[in-house]
Design a protein around this motif. Structure first.
Motif, short mmCIF file in Angstrom:
data_model
loop_
_atom_site.label_atom_id
_atom_site.label_comp_id
_atom_site.label_asym_id
_atom_site.label_seq_id
_atom_site.Cartn_x
_atom_site.Cartn_y
_atom_site.Cartn_z
N ASP A 128 -17.65 -9.63 33.03
CA ASP A 128 -18.90 -10.34 33.27
C ASP A 128 -18.77 -11.03 34.63
O ASP A 128 -17.78 -11.73 34.84
CB ASP A 128 -19.14 -11.40 32.17
CG ASP A 128 -20.59 -11.87 32.17
OD1 ASP A 128 -21.18 -12.00 33.26
OD2 ASP A 128 -21.12 -12.09 31.07
N THR B 139 -21.05 -21.62 31.20
CA THR B 139 -20.62 -22.50 30.10
C THR B 139 -19.45 -21.87 29.35
O THR B 139 -18.73 -22.55 28.63
CB THR B 139 -21.74 -22.75 29.09
OG1 THR B 139 -22.07 -21.50 28.47
CG2 THR B 139 -22.99 -23.34 29.74
N SER C 4 -21.08 -17.03 26.53
CA SER C 4 -21.21 -15.58 26.37
C SER C 4 -19.83 -14.93 26.28
O SER C 4 -19.59 -14.07 25.41
CB SER C 4 -21.98 -14.97 27.55
OG SER C 4 -23.21 -15.61 27.70
C1 PRP Z 1 -25.45 -14.36 32.40
C2 PRP Z 1 -24.11 -13.81 32.84
C3 PRP Z 1 -23.24 -14.13 31.67
C4 PRP Z 1 -23.80 -15.44 31.18
C5 PRP Z 1 -22.88 -16.53 31.63
O1 PRP Z 1 -26.08 -13.49 31.54
O2 PRP Z 1 -24.14 -12.45 33.17
O3 PRP Z 1 -23.28 -13.15 30.64
O4 PRP Z 1 -25.09 -15.59 31.77
O5 PRP Z 1 -23.31 -17.75 31.14
P1 PRP Z 1 -22.49 -18.57 30.03
O6 PRP Z 1 -21.06 -18.58 30.49
O7 PRP Z 1 -23.12 -19.94 30.12
O8 PRP Z 1 -22.68 -17.92 28.72
P2 PRP Z 1 -27.61 -13.67 31.10
O9 PRP Z 1 -27.71 -14.45 29.84
O10 PRP Z 1 -28.39 -14.20 32.28
O11 PRP Z 1 -28.03 -12.19 30.74
P3 PRP Z 1 -28.19 -10.90 31.68
O12 PRP Z 1 -26.80 -10.49 32.11
O13 PRP Z 1 -28.82 -9.93 30.77
O14 PRP Z 1 -29.05 -11.27 32.85
#
Ligand code: PRP
Ligand code: URA
Length: 209
Positions: free
Chosen positions: A131, A136, A139
């Motif tokens: 990723d 935070t 994910s």
């Molecule tokens: C983004 C990024 C990570 C997440 C990180 O995805 O690609 O997966 O946010 O944030 P976190 O550490 O606070 O969880 P997003 O939810 O924007 O989805 P996408 O990749 O489909 O745009």
């Protein structure tokens, strides 16, 4: 305790500057994420086991080394992790590719799972979760849990840019997971964006808003 490695190779840092730059368009952003992923894969595969083989060079017999058939799995977190897959597969083309889908609820910033598909022999593989952003950490932590609950035993996490909050969450909730980063940034803002970061990685990769 897992390792936290910030890969400060000049080529990675140079390319990351252009990835961060708001002037960089979708095509170049995608190419640069691919290139940095390949460079990071060089480091993340450093501990692959080798075995000795006997060969003939044009000059004489020699003992040399080949990778000893370790089973690897690459798991992008949808969507933005997809931008890192091809770059990794350039170095480890035999790796299987799983997918986990999470999006961050824009209000709560909590990850919401919508898709999980992994290779069938989960327990035998070492996985690299991909990723670009560790904000935070919600994910990535949920992705690690999704793999563990299906039997995964060895997991590494590879991100381009992280906030300290995300790194802390992973080290507390998954202390055995090694984290590979191109940069550890200053903080998160009130909307959960990494500062200075690179903006919304998925939108920049795919040209959406
Ligand atoms: C983004 C990024 C990570 C997440 C990180 O995805 O690609 O997966 O946010 O944030 P976190 O550490 O606070 O969880 P997003 O939810 O924007 O989805 P996408 O990749 O489909 O745009
Ligand atoms: N997700 C992104 O794409 N960017 C951030 O800065 C934080 C989460």
């Amino acid at each position: 305790m897992g390792k936290i490695l910030v890969l400060d190779h000049p080529l990675i840092q140079h390319k990351l500057t252009f990835i961060r730059n708001v002037e960089t368009g979708t095509k170049e952003f995608r190419e640069l994420v691919d290139e940095v992923s390949t460079l990071m894969a060089f480091e993340i595969t450093r501990d692959l086991p080798l075995r000795e083989v006997q060969i003939n060079t044009p000059v004489r017999e020699a003992k040399s080394f080949v990778i000893s058939g370790k089973k690897l799995g690459v798991v992008p977190i949808l969507r933005a992790g997809l931008g890192m897959v091809e770059g990794i597969l350039k170095l480890i083309p035999a790796a299987k590719v799983g997918h986990v889908g999470f999006y961050r609820d824009p209000e709560t910033l909590k990850p919401v799972e919508y898709y999980v598909k992994l290779p069938s022999d989960v327990e035998e593989r070492e996985f690299i979760i991909l990723d670009p952003m560790l904000a935070t950490g919600g994910s990535a932590s949920a992705a690690i849990k999704a793999l563990k609950s299906r039997g995964a035993k060895q997991i590494k996490l590879m991100c381009l840019v992280a906030a300290p909050e995300g790194v802390s969450k992973i080290t507390v909730e998954h202390p055995e997971v090694d984290i590979y980063l191109a940069a550890l940034d200053e903080s998160l803002n009130e909307k959960g964006y990494i500062v200075p970061g690179l903006g919304d990685a998925g939108d920049r990769l795919f040209g959406t808003k």
